[in-house]
Design a protein around this motif. Sequence first.
Motif, PDB file in Angstrom:
ATOM      1  N   LYS A 167       0.897  -1.322   0.028  1.00  0.00           N
ATOM      2  CA  LYS A 167       0.025  -0.307  -0.031  1.00  0.00           C
ATOM      3  C   LYS A 167       0.662   1.171  -0.169  1.00  0.00           C
ATOM      4  CE  LYS A 167      -4.036  -2.121   2.082  1.00  0.00           C
ATOM      5  NZ  LYS A 167      -4.972  -2.140   3.361  1.00  0.00           N
ATOM      6  N   THR A 168       1.958   1.255   0.680  1.00  0.00           N
ATOM      7  CA  THR A 168       2.714   2.510   0.958  1.00  0.00           C
ATOM      8  C   THR A 168       3.910   2.785  -0.085  1.00  0.00           C
ATOM      9  OG1 THR A 168       4.363   1.474   2.340  1.00  0.00           O
ATOM     10  CG2 THR A 168       2.240   2.436   3.340  1.00  0.00           C
ATOM     11  N   GLU A 169       4.199   1.540  -0.619  1.00  0.00           N
ATOM     12  CA  GLU A 169       5.095   1.579  -1.876  1.00  0.00           C
ATOM     13  C   GLU A 169       6.673   1.707  -1.181  1.00  0.00           C
ATOM     14  OE1 GLU A 169       4.311   4.402  -4.738  1.00  0.00           O
ATOM     15  OE2 GLU A 169       2.903   2.868  -5.905  1.00  0.00           O
ATOM     16  N   GLU A 170       6.554   1.747   0.151  1.00  0.00           N
ATOM     17  CA  GLU A 170       7.933   1.713   0.802  1.00  0.00           C
ATOM     18  C   GLU A 170       8.848   0.397   0.698  1.00  0.00           C
ATOM     19  OE1 GLU A 170       7.059   4.188   4.800  1.00  0.00           O
ATOM     20  OE2 GLU A 170       6.480   2.224   4.791  1.00  0.00           O
ATOM     21  N   ILE A 171      10.200   0.574   0.390  1.00  0.00           N
ATOM     22  CA  ILE A 171      11.070  -0.572   0.390  1.00  0.00           C
ATOM     23  C   ILE A 171      11.192  -1.256   1.706  1.00  0.00           C
ATOM     24  CG2 ILE A 171      13.195  -1.569  -0.288  1.00  0.00           C
ATOM     25  CD1 ILE A 171      11.584  -0.038  -2.607  1.00  0.00           C
ATOM     26  N   ILE A 172      11.071  -2.672   1.704  1.00  0.00           N
ATOM     27  CA  ILE A 172      10.993  -3.390   2.942  1.00  0.00           C
ATOM     28  C   ILE A 172      12.403  -3.852   3.197  1.00  0.00           C
ATOM     29  CG2 ILE A 172      10.301  -5.163   4.621  1.00  0.00           C
ATOM     30  CD1 ILE A 172       7.563  -4.864   3.128  1.00  0.00           C
ATOM     31  N   THR A 173      13.027  -4.683   1.930  1.00  0.00           N
ATOM     32  CA  THR A 173      14.129  -5.056   2.090  1.00  0.00           C
ATOM     33  C   THR A 173      14.563  -5.426   0.586  1.00  0.00           C
ATOM     34  OG1 THR A 173      15.706  -6.855   3.004  1.00  0.00           O
ATOM     35  CG2 THR A 173      13.591  -7.476   2.233  1.00  0.00           C
ATOM     36  N   ALA A 174      15.947  -5.533   0.278  1.00  0.00           N
ATOM     37  CA  ALA A 174      16.378  -5.908  -1.031  1.00  0.00           C
ATOM     38  C   ALA A 174      17.741  -6.252  -0.688  1.00  0.00           C
ATOM     39  CB  ALA A 174      16.520  -4.366  -1.736  1.00  0.00           C
ATOM     40  N   GLY A 175      18.394  -7.201  -1.721  1.00  0.00           N
ATOM     41  CA  GLY A 175      19.266  -7.678  -1.868  1.00  0.00           C
ATOM     42  C   GLY A 175      19.663  -8.736  -2.886  1.00  0.00           C
ATOM     43  N   GLY A 176      20.954  -9.666  -2.943  1.00  0.00           N
ATOM     44  CA  GLY A 176      21.088 -10.433  -3.881  1.00  0.00           C
ATOM     45  C   GLY A 176      22.503 -11.211  -3.567  1.00  0.00           C
ATOM     46  N   PHE A 177      22.579 -12.130  -4.566  1.00  0.00           N
ATOM     47  CA  PHE A 177      23.976 -12.893  -4.454  1.00  0.00           C
ATOM     48  C   PHE A 177      24.139 -13.513  -5.780  1.00  0.00           C
ATOM     49  CE2 PHE A 177      20.989 -16.614  -3.254  1.00  0.00           C
ATOM     50  CZ  PHE A 177      21.223 -17.371  -4.029  1.00  0.00           C
ATOM     51  N   ILE A 178      25.514 -13.652  -6.154  1.00  0.00           N
ATOM     52  CA  ILE A 178      25.907 -14.304  -7.330  1.00  0.00           C
ATOM     53  C   ILE A 178      26.868 -15.363  -7.026  1.00  0.00           C
ATOM     54  CG2 ILE A 178      27.140 -13.960  -9.484  1.00  0.00           C
ATOM     55  CD1 ILE A 178      25.969 -11.402  -9.635  1.00  0.00           C
ATOM     56  N   ILE A 179      26.700 -16.785  -7.316  1.00  0.00           N
ATOM     57  CA  ILE A 179      27.650 -17.678  -7.045  1.00  0.00           C
ATOM     58  C   ILE A 179      28.277 -17.842  -8.671  1.00  0.00           C
ATOM     59  CG2 ILE A 179      28.052 -20.090  -6.686  1.00  0.00           C
ATOM     60  CD1 ILE A 179      25.500 -20.079  -5.040  1.00  0.00           C
ATOM     61  N   GLN A 180      29.469 -18.012  -8.560  1.00  0.00           N
ATOM     62  CA  GLN A 180      30.195 -18.527  -9.902  1.00  0.00           C
ATOM     63  C   GLN A 180      31.223 -19.278  -9.664  1.00  0.00           C
ATOM     64  OE1 GLN A 180      31.868 -14.256 -10.961  1.00  0.00           O
ATOM     65  NE2 GLN A 180      30.275 -14.032 -12.310  1.00  0.00           N
ATOM     66  N   LEU A 181      31.218 -20.197 -10.625  1.00  0.00           N
ATOM     67  CA  LEU A 181      32.214 -21.448 -10.630  1.00  0.00           C
ATOM     68  C   LEU A 181      33.407 -20.991 -11.234  1.00  0.00           C
ATOM     69  CD1 LEU A 181      30.053 -24.328 -11.837  1.00  0.00           C
ATOM     70  CD2 LEU A 181      30.502 -23.659  -9.576  1.00  0.00           C
ATOM     71  N   LEU A 182      34.702 -21.626 -10.562  1.00  0.00           N
ATOM     72  CA  LEU A 182      36.049 -21.012 -11.158  1.00  0.00           C
ATOM     73  C   LEU A 182      36.445 -22.423 -12.146  1.00  0.00           C
ATOM     74  CD1 LEU A 182      37.401 -19.621  -8.077  1.00  0.00           C
ATOM     75  CD2 LEU A 182      36.572 -18.439 -10.020  1.00  0.00           C
ATOM     76  N   PRO A 183      37.641 -22.103 -12.784  1.00  0.00           N
ATOM     77  CA  PRO A 183      38.061 -23.193 -13.716  1.00  0.00           C
ATOM     78  C   PRO A 183      38.278 -24.475 -13.290  1.00  0.00           C
ATOM     79  CG  PRO A 183      39.094 -21.106 -14.512  1.00  0.00           C
ATOM     80  CD  PRO A 183      38.345 -20.886 -13.018  1.00  0.00           C
ATOM     81  N   THR A 184      38.679 -24.270 -11.673  1.00  0.00           N
ATOM     82  CA  THR A 184      38.992 -25.868 -10.995  1.00  0.00           C
ATOM     83  C   THR A 184      37.572 -26.564 -10.801  1.00  0.00           C
ATOM     84  OG1 THR A 184      39.130 -24.408  -9.096  1.00  0.00           O
ATOM     85  CG2 THR A 184      41.226 -24.776 -10.174  1.00  0.00           C
ATOM     86  N   ALA A 185      36.456 -25.924 -10.948  1.00  0.00           N
ATOM     87  CA  ALA A 185      35.190 -26.529 -10.576  1.00  0.00           C
ATOM     88  C   ALA A 185      34.982 -27.745 -11.265  1.00  0.00           C
ATOM     89  CB  ALA A 185      33.889 -25.507 -10.757  1.00  0.00           C
ATOM     90  N   THR A 186      34.524 -28.959 -10.539  1.00  0.00           N
ATOM     91  CA  THR A 186      34.282 -30.297 -11.165  1.00  0.00           C
ATOM     92  C   THR A 186      32.701 -30.391 -11.220  1.00  0.00           C
ATOM     93  OG1 THR A 186      34.161 -31.358  -9.056  1.00  0.00           O
ATOM     94  CG2 THR A 186      36.400 -31.195 -10.321  1.00  0.00           C
TER      95      THR A 186
END
Length: 293
Positions: A167-186
């Motif tokens: 109703k109020t259009e207020e932001i309650i919370t926000a965020g994120g994450f990024i996981i990235q595999l490196l060349p050594t990943a199996t």
Amino acid sequence: MGKVVRLISTAGDLTVIATDSTDIATKAHEIHNTTNVCSAALGRLLTAASLMGATLKGEDNSITLRLNGDGPAGVVIAVSDFEGNVRGYIGDARVSLPLNNLGKLDVAGAVGREGSLTVMKDLGLKEPYIGQVPIVSGEIAEDITSYFAISEQLPSVCALGVLCAPKTEEIITAGGFIIQLLPTATDDTISKVEEGLKDIPSVTQMLTDGLTPEEICRKVLPNFELELLDESNTAYKCNCSKSRVEKALISMGEEELKALLEDEVTEVSCHFCDKKYTFTKADITRILKSAKA
């Protein structure tokens, strides 16, 4: 103030970066007067830019994300410096749409499901790196994942979220994450990542539950030992100034500058922070001379 943390597995086969961008999304909402669906779209892209920007090496480095879809919200842009400080804007901040068939904000409907995501990295070289991929879903996280897979050949998992008060259009919370595999990943690495992500709560739910960005990293990767690489505070920060606006006016060209002389005062607003800069006829005349020089 927001916070970004980056961790690496002790085996060196993946990295994970996460952020609490609630303050950033709140500031963007206050500046642009966004509806909930536009807050979600702009907030997600700002969060992604902050995460990606925080991995840059040089103090003069920056990254720009431009989402150009066919939805009513228009173009969405987010720019981050090397510390994860961001600024951005959305074409039409007052677009309002019904909830989607999952009962959630219809970000894809606002952004569009056709178009492109462009990523420009300014690394202080002669030319910036530019990568562009088609929009996959318009939900933004999937589009960021697609960019990494196609343009940087980095297998990644991206999750972004913005929770707004209905109703109020207020932001309650926000965020994120990024996981990235490196060349050594199996294959085993991939399996352990997939297993850990099963039934994981949304980013906004984890933040609502009080988890910090570092705790989120460890929660989404429970099958890995993780070490903290670095962390930084982040904010919605615009770097506009009158001198920068003058350079933009010079780039308009002689004819358009002459047209501005018809007005006693020219007012220019910054797209990112809505700060207004005023130029008199004398200012425009001076700028016009600079353009001719």
